[in-house]
Design a protein around this motif. Sequence first.
Motif, short mmCIF file in Angstrom:
data_model
loop_
_atom_site.label_atom_id
_atom_site.label_comp_id
_atom_site.label_asym_id
_atom_site.label_seq_id
_atom_site.Cartn_x
_atom_site.Cartn_y
_atom_site.Cartn_z
N LEU A 1 0.79 -1.09 0.12
CA LEU A 1 -0.16 0.13 0.07
C LEU A 1 0.81 1.30 -0.15
N SER A 2 1.85 1.36 0.86
CA SER A 2 2.56 2.38 0.93
C SER A 2 3.58 2.64 -0.38
N GLU A 3 3.87 1.62 -1.07
CA GLU A 3 4.80 1.85 -2.37
C GLU A 3 3.76 2.34 -3.53
N GLU A 4 2.55 1.95 -3.36
CA GLU A 4 1.57 2.13 -4.43
C GLU A 4 1.10 3.60 -4.39
N VAL A 5 1.09 4.14 -3.16
CA VAL A 5 0.41 5.57 -2.88
C VAL A 5 1.45 6.34 -3.12
N ALA B 1 -5.03 2.28 6.16
CA ALA B 1 -5.35 1.14 5.43
C ALA B 1 -6.71 0.78 4.92
N LYS B 2 -7.73 1.86 5.68
CA LYS B 2 -9.08 1.57 5.25
C LYS B 2 -9.36 2.75 4.06
N PHE B 3 -10.26 2.27 3.09
CA PHE B 3 -10.43 2.97 1.78
C PHE B 3 -11.42 4.16 2.34
N SER C 1 -7.91 7.50 0.53
CA SER C 1 -6.90 6.77 1.38
C SER C 1 -7.27 5.29 1.29
N GLY C 2 -6.18 4.55 1.36
CA GLY C 2 -6.31 2.87 1.58
C GLY C 2 -6.23 2.40 -0.14
N LYS C 3 -6.83 1.33 0.04
CA LYS C 3 -6.91 0.67 -1.30
C LYS C 3 -8.28 0.36 -1.71
N PHE C 4 -8.85 0.61 -2.79
CA PHE C 4 -9.94 0.34 -3.36
C PHE C 4 -9.98 -1.08 -4.09
N VAL C 5 -10.90 -2.01 -3.81
CA VAL C 5 -10.92 -3.49 -4.49
C VAL C 5 -12.54 -3.37 -5.21
N ARG C 6 -12.41 -3.87 -6.30
CA ARG C 6 -13.72 -3.92 -7.08
C ARG C 6 -14.48 -5.03 -6.43
N GLY C 7 -15.71 -4.56 -6.08
CA GLY C 7 -16.76 -5.38 -5.16
C GLY C 7 -16.58 -5.36 -3.80
N MET C 8 -15.90 -4.29 -3.43
CA MET C 8 -15.89 -4.06 -1.80
C MET C 8 -17.03 -3.41 -1.23
#
Length: 545
Positions: free
Chosen positions: A25-29, A311-313, A339-346
């Motif tokens: 997550l840190s690297e991607e952001v 961590a939370k989207f 913030s955080g990570k989006f995941v399809r279907g979440m």
Amino acid sequence: MWYQEALLTPHCREACGSPMSSGSLSEEVKRRRTFAIISHPDAGKTTITEKILYEAGVIREAGEVKGKAGTKAATSDWMTLEQQRGVSITSSALQLNYAGLRINLLDTPGHKDFGEDTYRTLIAADSAAMLIDAAKGVETQTRKLYEVCRLRKIPIFTFANKMDREGKEPLELIDDVENTLGIRCYPMTWPIGMGDRFRGLFHRQLNRVYLFTRGVEEPTIKEVTGWEDPQISDWIEPELVAKFHEDMELLEGALGPFDTAEFLAGEVSPMTFGSAKFCWGVDLFLDLFSQYAPAPCPRRVSTGQVDPLDAKFSGFVFKIQANMDKKHRDRIAFIRVCSGKFVRGMKVHHVRLDRELRLTYASQFQARERETIDEAFAGDIVGIVDTGYFQIGDTITEGKIFEFDKIPRFSPEIFGRLSVKDPLKRKQLQKGVQQLSEEGMIQRFLDPVVGLQDPILGVVGELQLDVLMFRLNDEYALDVRLERLPYTVARWPRLEGEPLKDLKGGARIFYDDREEPVLLLEKEWDLRWLERENPGVSFHISGRV
């Protein structure tokens, strides 16, 4: 802070690969960059957007803003009317990979009538690129858009375009920017010549000369010891070298080293020169952007701040676009991931509706073209297929419940009513007007006596009415007539912060889409009279959002 220090080394390129990555997550952001391009109309904004996509390998052929028959249209101008008129009328979201970064580029309309769309887009950006016509300098719309950036303290890059034409001297151009906008410029490159005698650019940081030839896309790059290197006289005419030396003496005497902290605070703007039409200097701008543009920063929310590394989207809706695919009558809500990570279907919490939603259909875009995505990170722009749940400014979260800052509406100044020639299409007209109102392109006001079947429409500028009429015909197959109304002022009355329905003076009350009372007046004088008659009542220029 990490988001100020996450600056990558420039001067390296990657082919445009998949946006998905298995990094943490840190690297991607930290490798996300989101910026908007702002300018006055006709400064070359859509052209430079095309050339940026071309330089990054996203497209193989750069389109033209208003191409001749047989030429490719601009990627970011996807609407039929945009391609016909050669003017951007809606913002576009595009993604590209460059120098190890995942870049979200937001192309905005330059025309003042679409300033509200541009304003919303700037709220979703972390930095901005200000494009200036080298012949005209700072123009009216540039000044207004810069003011939005200044209020948000957004870092700004400056690109002086159209150096292939005769224009203001570079020092005069810098003086214009600094005096008009109140921001200091720091030229990273410097032009040698102008117009037909524009020979190239000197890169002050790298001690390189980039020599351009009309008809040749790639420059000839020469390594030099500095601006005084005698080799430069071997490549360029003596009088142009003399003028170049004169300018550089003034610059070197006045400028110290570039201060990254001042740039991130919005106090100084790194400046480059070039010609988007010929793709001259666009790669140097991209390298500069890759080196200095900030990664996603913390954003203010109702409970304090949200950090992009949480961590939370979380995210907010900054744009809604109907009928990107006219065959399916779709509607897309554009969400800035904060913030955080989006995941399809979440599953997420829709704060305004106070209900859970599942985000099943998600895409990223190259203007109209879309690609289904499975994940996205803070800084990314995600398009969600919307069945009517979202409005501009909505907050969605995965964890804690909070709201991002509200997105204000602009007060309309032109009003009218629509009628359709075929009475059997009246419901279709109502649906079209509702969808375009939810996009934020127009504002809809209801007369409590008449009701929903005959709303009053308000827009900021004349061009919006042209677009409204065109889209109703093109997207909804409606032949409509517009009746102009005499109103020129809209105000939302409130008493101690609460909407007010009853006013002294016999003012007629209408209602906006959120059922908040609003006044529609013919003259500013009518407003001043109501203010005298109703002391203690505040008349706001926008409704609640």
